[in-house]
Design an enzyme around this catalytic site. Structure first.
Site, PDB file in Angstrom:
ATOM      1  N   HIS A 370       0.877  -0.977   0.137  1.00  0.00           N
ATOM      2  CA  HIS A 370      -0.055  -0.092   0.300  1.00  0.00           C
ATOM      3  C   HIS A 370       1.007   1.261   0.303  1.00  0.00           C
ATOM      4  O   HIS A 370       0.957   2.409   0.481  1.00  0.00           O
ATOM      5  CB  HIS A 370      -0.882   0.513   1.356  1.00  0.00           C
ATOM      6  CG  HIS A 370      -1.906  -1.034   1.262  1.00  0.00           C
ATOM      7  ND1 HIS A 370      -3.307  -1.118   0.805  1.00  0.00           N
ATOM      8  CD2 HIS A 370      -1.461  -2.219   1.843  1.00  0.00           C
ATOM      9  CE1 HIS A 370      -3.434  -2.427   0.734  1.00  0.00           C
ATOM     10  NE2 HIS A 370      -3.250  -2.826   1.696  1.00  0.00           N
ATOM     11  N   LYS A 561      -8.919  13.412   4.713  1.00  0.00           N
ATOM     12  CA  LYS A 561      -7.725  12.916   4.922  1.00  0.00           C
ATOM     13  C   LYS A 561      -7.085  13.180   5.626  1.00  0.00           C
ATOM     14  O   LYS A 561      -6.716  14.126   6.343  1.00  0.00           O
ATOM     15  CB  LYS A 561      -6.725  11.978   3.412  1.00  0.00           C
ATOM     16  CG  LYS A 561      -6.776  13.718   2.878  1.00  0.00           C
ATOM     17  CD  LYS A 561      -5.854  13.469   1.663  1.00  0.00           C
ATOM     18  CE  LYS A 561      -7.282  13.655   0.640  1.00  0.00           C
ATOM     19  NZ  LYS A 561      -6.911  12.326  -0.405  1.00  0.00           N
ATOM     20  N   ARG A 562      -5.683  11.169   6.477  1.00  0.00           N
ATOM     21  CA  ARG A 562      -5.064  11.910   7.005  1.00  0.00           C
ATOM     22  C   ARG A 562      -3.894  12.728   6.704  1.00  0.00           C
ATOM     23  O   ARG A 562      -4.282  13.301   5.813  1.00  0.00           O
ATOM     24  CB  ARG A 562      -4.216  10.602   6.854  1.00  0.00           C
ATOM     25  CG  ARG A 562      -4.321   9.737   7.835  1.00  0.00           C
ATOM     26  CD  ARG A 562      -4.656   9.720   9.238  1.00  0.00           C
ATOM     27  NE  ARG A 562      -3.774   9.801  10.742  1.00  0.00           N
ATOM     28  CZ  ARG A 562      -3.030   8.879  11.246  1.00  0.00           C
ATOM     29  NH1 ARG A 562      -3.761   7.960  11.023  1.00  0.00           N
ATOM     30  NH2 ARG A 562      -2.324   9.567  11.428  1.00  0.00           N
ATOM     31  N   LYS A 567       0.496  14.393   0.738  1.00  0.00           N
ATOM     32  CA  LYS A 567      -1.187  14.681   0.033  1.00  0.00           C
ATOM     33  C   LYS A 567      -1.754  16.126   0.436  1.00  0.00           C
ATOM     34  O   LYS A 567      -2.566  16.438  -0.993  1.00  0.00           O
ATOM     35  CB  LYS A 567      -1.378  14.325   1.509  1.00  0.00           C
ATOM     36  CG  LYS A 567      -1.747  12.539   1.542  1.00  0.00           C
ATOM     37  CD  LYS A 567      -2.767  11.731   3.201  1.00  0.00           C
ATOM     38  CE  LYS A 567      -2.716  10.585   2.969  1.00  0.00           C
ATOM     39  NZ  LYS A 567      -3.313   9.295   1.993  1.00  0.00           N
ATOM     40  N   THR A 669      -8.186   6.006  -1.965  1.00  0.00           N
ATOM     41  CA  THR A 669     -10.118   5.303  -1.919  1.00  0.00           C
ATOM     42  C   THR A 669     -10.965   6.656  -1.625  1.00  0.00           C
ATOM     43  O   THR A 669     -12.590   6.370  -2.232  1.00  0.00           O
ATOM     44  CB  THR A 669     -10.139   4.167  -0.850  1.00  0.00           C
ATOM     45  OG1 THR A 669      -9.458   5.153   0.701  1.00  0.00           O
ATOM     46  CG2 THR A 669      -9.823   3.276  -0.932  1.00  0.00           C
ATOM     47  N   LYS A 673     -15.208   7.456  -3.255  1.00  0.00           N
ATOM     48  CA  LYS A 673     -16.972   7.400  -2.161  1.00  0.00           C
ATOM     49  C   LYS A 673     -17.094   9.041  -3.503  1.00  0.00           C
ATOM     50  O   LYS A 673     -18.038   9.422  -2.996  1.00  0.00           O
ATOM     51  CB  LYS A 673     -15.919   7.804  -1.006  1.00  0.00           C
ATOM     52  CG  LYS A 673     -15.933   6.699  -0.712  1.00  0.00           C
ATOM     53  CD  LYS A 673     -15.119   6.980   0.904  1.00  0.00           C
ATOM     54  CE  LYS A 673     -14.727   5.273   1.812  1.00  0.00           C
ATOM     55  NZ  LYS A 673     -13.815   5.499   2.258  1.00  0.00           N
TER      56      LYS A 673
HETATM   57  C1  26Q Z   1       3.358   0.311  10.622  1.00  0.00           C
HETATM   58  C2  26Q Z   1       4.202   0.128  11.204  1.00  0.00           C
HETATM   59  C3  26Q Z   1       4.292   1.320  12.643  1.00  0.00           C
HETATM   60  C4  26Q Z   1       3.561   1.616  12.504  1.00  0.00           C
HETATM   61  C5  26Q Z   1       2.087   2.032  11.899  1.00  0.00           C
HETATM   62  C6  26Q Z   1       2.189   1.535  10.758  1.00  0.00           C
HETATM   63  C7  26Q Z   1       1.506   2.064   9.392  1.00  0.00           C
HETATM   64  C8  26Q Z   1       0.264   2.073  10.036  1.00  0.00           C
HETATM   65  C9  26Q Z   1      -0.286   2.382   9.377  1.00  0.00           C
HETATM   66  C10 26Q Z   1       1.529   1.797   8.350  1.00  0.00           C
HETATM   67  C11 26Q Z   1       1.056   2.028   7.427  1.00  0.00           C
HETATM   68  C12 26Q Z   1      -0.160   2.427   8.137  1.00  0.00           C
HETATM   69  C13 26Q Z   1      -1.939   3.256   6.398  1.00  0.00           C
HETATM   70  C14 26Q Z   1      -1.078   2.861   5.668  1.00  0.00           C
HETATM   71  C15 26Q Z   1      -1.792   3.123   4.527  1.00  0.00           C
HETATM   72  O1  26Q Z   1      -3.596   3.464   4.827  1.00  0.00           O
HETATM   73  N1  26Q Z   1      -2.407   3.727   3.027  1.00  0.00           N
HETATM   74  C16 26Q Z   1      -3.310   3.442   2.333  1.00  0.00           C
HETATM   75  O2  26Q Z   1      -3.818   2.302   1.626  1.00  0.00           O
HETATM   76  C17 26Q Z   1      -4.690   2.519   0.959  1.00  0.00           C
HETATM   77  C18 26Q Z   1      -5.769   1.446   0.783  1.00  0.00           C
HETATM   78  O3  26Q Z   1      -4.809   0.728  -0.168  1.00  0.00           O
HETATM   79  C19 26Q Z   1      -4.923   3.546  -0.753  1.00  0.00           C
HETATM   80  O4  26Q Z   1      -5.433   4.336  -0.209  1.00  0.00           O
HETATM   81  C20 26Q Z   1      -3.019   4.753  -0.081  1.00  0.00           C
HETATM   82  O5  26Q Z   1      -2.952   5.775  -1.369  1.00  0.00           O
HETATM   83  C21 26Q Z   1      -2.571   4.401   0.883  1.00  0.00           C
HETATM   84  O6  26Q Z   1      -1.696   5.805   1.279  1.00  0.00           O
END
Ligand code: 26Q
Length: 821
Positions: A370, A561-562, A567, A669, A673
């Site tokens: 991702h 979004k975050r 972004k 995503t 929406k």
């Molecule tokens: C990893 C290690 C330690 C702590 C936290 C994490 C961690 C947690 C969540 C790393 C990444 C995430 C989330 C990533 C994320 O939401 N990515 C998004 O995924 C979506 C679904 O595929 C995409 O549409 C987005 O582009 C992408 O940014």
């Protein structure tokens, strides 16, 4: 003694789905389960009673679904994810079970509406953002397509933090979402498993003199499953989301017990229970935190043991057909330790040899990536692994040794390549590269949008692609049309259903039949009326949560979004300041009045992201209190953006901001929406924007900015100062920022933000896209003023959104990775 109580459904009448039966059950739960007196039922109690009424009906279908899967023995898929961002469950269940009419009637006896009651539910916020919500949309689609897919995740006691805004700053508050219990989970203690930590490996020989390993002197933690029902759309199927909670074993700290420190030993239970206490609130990896690695292994081990136990129950210890009958989809690398754990379980517990275990592991595991940010690729220190998971490190070393032999055969003598591809990154602080472990151990590696997959193949994972081109594939993300159109936008849903029928809810490709109605003037008026009403709902939300008055006649320009530099919420702010500057200078020719809403959470340790939130709030404060701006521009930052807020936001949006630096957003995503709900997009050629633009046609999309390959090329000679100096509008915007116009009493607080825009090393190249963005925004303003043409484009967007249903995505996974249909 009773050895087993036989539970049978055979003679039991199914619960009624009609108004009378639903009302009876609701009343019974109010007065008996909850013990409320007449006239003393608050919305809170009605929520509880309704949830119980609905849950009873879910459980019936859940058991029937389980029986069906048990009888049919289909190939099973486990979707393993550290995050499931489910949001509220009640309205979804009522809708999917087709209970809306009876429930409304039953509630009317209490003088209250379904809308009031569903508001009582807290979001299940067990995720950060896109990746977690994707997992939730996937579960909805799997159940709606009647696929035997189980979600496996963690039952965090505290989900995503609640965001408050104090003096413009983000403040994080704990999300104690289970304080009053949850009606949707069913604890399943009989399926508890043990997860090992620490200890060491031991080697021994069996009677046949075969060598085996075992992991001993471990400190064990119990994993207790809590099952959450996942109803399909009106199809009698209810799948399962199994969430693990950690608990101490009774022999925990036996030594302390024996030494007489009973209280200390009991208190030490805490350590085990900590594992599932809290969700890590970072949406990019935060490296090295031991507790996070414990969580990841805990999830992987418990989930695999669960699947293996069921297999052994049905097939005994014969694993010859396990590989063809199971698939594990890893949601990013977070659960990718599962590769080594499945090897361990098959070898140490079930005594398979390496080759047998590897054949099963590498044919059942599949990995979804991702992210394109190299800094976000997960790495864990070898030292930490050795201490916490020694047996797994042994196995990872062995996987790596065998893999590097393969690399050496393919590219003889190429030591540098072996180092580059090694699962273990050598150096002073050796690290385990989790993405490499996932790629080596899986039969499928997929990206989440066409561009993203191309960039993975051509960049980050290129050498793996050379080795195994057949593993790599794309699965463009999607979102569920049930939650994101049918439920969140009842007005539009009714209108759509009136003209094309209701099949679109099951098959979103049907929505293309809307397109001809764009030519029908009367239909366009109704389309606009719906949008207008949805904007009114959003006006209320913004008034309540931000204290800012939006006006539904203005263009609603939204970015939620975050908060992350890539972004580029900052680019949005630059445009806002530019509009402010124009109004103040009296340059309003061709300007379209707008309301701009920005929302999102920053990772608590991400200082720059938090500064950007503060900047948005300060700019909003200056603009909103200036009377000159009132007719033209209003700006708000929405606190605590979450699934439930998006349900109100996307129906009321005119313009969706998807403005990441090209090549950085894997998919997005939210963009889907918004499109489904008839918003137009202003965006870069990044992630799924590219496919959205292709689907709707370039004339219905506001494009700007460098392309991914141009971003790379432009880096060498990137000179933001020159870009700013050459552009009078940009210079004035920077002048306002740098003069402290938005922080008169807080000197210097935005220096870091300003400096990042002017830096030649700005990885996000904000200045490079300023002019393109401003021009595209002016094109938006002009387009919006042609109401008929805008409405047409809005209809085209909804009509072209069929491809972005998660049903399509799941069909693709199902056919091309899981081998289900
Ligand atoms: C990893 C290690 C330690 C702590 C936290 C994490 C961690 C947690 C969540 C790393 C990444 C995430 C989330 C990533 C994320 O939401 N990515 C998004 O995924 C979506 C679904 O595929 C995409 O549409 C987005 O582009 C992408 O940014």
């Amino acid at each position: 003694m009773i050895d087993r109580i036989k539970v049978s459904n055979a003679q039991v009448e199914p619960l009624g789905m009609d108004e009378q039966k639903v009302a009876e059950d609701l009343n019974r739960h109010v007065s008996l389960t909850l013990g409320r007196d007449e006239g003393n039922e608050s919305h809170g109690y009605l929520f509880d009673a309704l949830a119980l009424t609905v849950q009873d009906r879910l459980i019936e279908r859940w058991r029937a679904t389980r029986d069906r899967y048990r009888a049919e023995r289909p190939k099973r898929v486990s979707y393993i994810s550290m995050e499931f961002l489910m949001g509220r469950a009640l309205s979804n269940a009522v809708n999917n079970l087709d209970l809306e009419q009876p429930v409304r009637q039953a509630l009317s006896n209490y003088g209250c509406t379904l809308e009031e009651v569903v508001q009582e539910e807290l979001d299940a916020g067990l995720g950060n953002g896109g990746l977690g919500r994707l997992a939730a949309c996937f579960l909805d689609s799997c159940a709606s397509l009647q696929l035997p897919v189980t979600g496996y995740g963690i039952r965090y006691e505290y989900g995503m933090f609640n965001q408050k805004i104090v003096d413009g700053h983000q403040v994080e508050c704990p999300d104690n979402w289970l304080r009053d219990g949850s009606h949707w989970e069913v604890e399943s203690p009989e399926n508890t498993v043990r997860v090992k930590f620490f200890g060491h490996s031991e080697y021994y020989r069996d009677q046949a003199n075969r060598q085996h390993s075992r992991w001993i002197d471990t400190q064990d933690v119990l994993a207790v499953p809590y099952d959450v029902p996942v109803p399909g759309y009106r199809n009698e199927t209810v799948n399962t989301l199994r969430l693990w909670k950690s608990a101490a074993t009774d022999e925990f700290n036996l030594e302390d017990f024996n030494a007489g420190s009973y209280t200390e030993a009991v208190a030490a239970k805490n350590l085990a229970e900590q594992i599932t206490m809290v969700l890590y609130p970072n949406d990019a990896s935060e490296n090295g935190k031991e507790l996070r690695l414990r969580q990841q292994y805990f999830l992987a081990s418990a989930s695999l043991q669960d699947v293996l136990h069921r297999w052994v129950k049905n097939h005994g210890e014969d694993f010859s057909e396990f590989g063809e009958n199971n698939c594990f989809q890893l949601n990013d690398t977070h659960p990718s330790i599962a590769v080594a754990e499945l090897m361990r379980l098959l070898m140490d517990d079930y005594l398979l040899n390496w080759e047998q275990a590897w054949k099963i592991t590498s044919s059942t595991m599949a990995y979804t990536n991702h992210t394109l940010l190299p800094e976000a690729l997960e790495r864990w220190s070898v030292g930490l692994f050795k201490e916490l998971l020694p047996r797994l490190l042994d196995i990872i070393y062995e996987i790596n040794a065998r893999f590097l032999t393969l690399v050496a055969e393919r590219w003889p003598g190429d030591r540098a390549r072996q180092q580059r591809l090694s699962i273990i990154e050598e150096g002073d602080h050796p690290q385990v590269r989790m993405a490499y472990l996932a790629i080596v151990g899986s039969h499928s590696v997929n990206g989440v949008a066409a561009l993203h997959t191309q960039l993975l193949i051509g960049g980050l994972f290129h050498e793996f692609y050379q080795l195994w081109p057949e593993k790599f594939n794309n699965k463009t993300n999607g979102v569920t049309p049930r939650r994101w159109l049918a439920q969140s936008n009842p007005g539009l849903s009714e209108l759509v259903t009136e003209v094309i029928g209701k099949e679109w809810i099951r098959d979103l490709d049907e929505i293309a039949r809307l397109r001809p109605f764009a030519d029908d003037e009367a239909f366009r008026i109704r389309w606009r009326d719906v949008k207008q009403a949805n904007k009114e709902r959003l006006v209320e939300l913004v008034e309540r949560d931000c204290g800012v008055q939006f006006h539904s006649d203005m263009l609603f320009d939204i970015q939620v979004k975050r908060i992350h530099e890539y972004k580029r919420q900052l680019l949005n702010v630059l445009h806002i300041i530019h509009l402010y500057d124009r109004v103040v200078r009296g340059d309003v020719k061709g300007m379209q009045p707008r309301c701009v809403l920005i929302g999102g959470k920053a990772a608590p340790g991400y200082v720059m992201a938090k500064t950007i939130i503060k900047l948005i709030n300060n700019v909003a404060a200056v603009i909103n209190k200036d009377r000159r701006l009132q007719p033209w521009l209003r700006v708000a930052f929405l606190p605590n953006y979450r699934v439930t807020s998006m349900e109100v936001i996307c129906p009321g949006t005119d313009l969706s901001e998807q403005i990441s630096t090209a090549g950085k957003e894997a998919s997005g995503t939210g963009n889907m929406k918004f499109m489904m709900n008839g918003a137009l997009t202003i965006g870069t050629l990044d992630g799924a924007n590219i496919e959205i633009r292709e689907a709707v046609g370039p004339e219905n999309f506001f494009l700007f900015g460098l392309e991914a390959h141009e971003v790379q090329a432009a880096r060498q000679s990137y000179n933001p100062d020159a870009i700013i100096a050459d552009d009078a509008d940009f210079s004035r915007v920077m002048q306002l920022l740098e003069s402290g116009h938005f922080n008169l009493f807080e000197p210097g607080i935005f220096d870091s933000v300003v400096a990042s825009i002017r830096s030649c090393d700005d990885a996000w190249m904000t200045a490079a896209d300023f002019r393109g963005y401003i021009n595209a925004q002016q094109a938006v303003s002009t387009a919006y003023q042609d109401t008929q043409a805008w409405t047409r484009m809005s209809i085209y967007n909804t009509a072209a959104s069929g491809r972005f249903s998660s049903d399509r995505t799941i069909r693709d996974y199902s056919k091309e990775i899981w081998g289900l249909c």
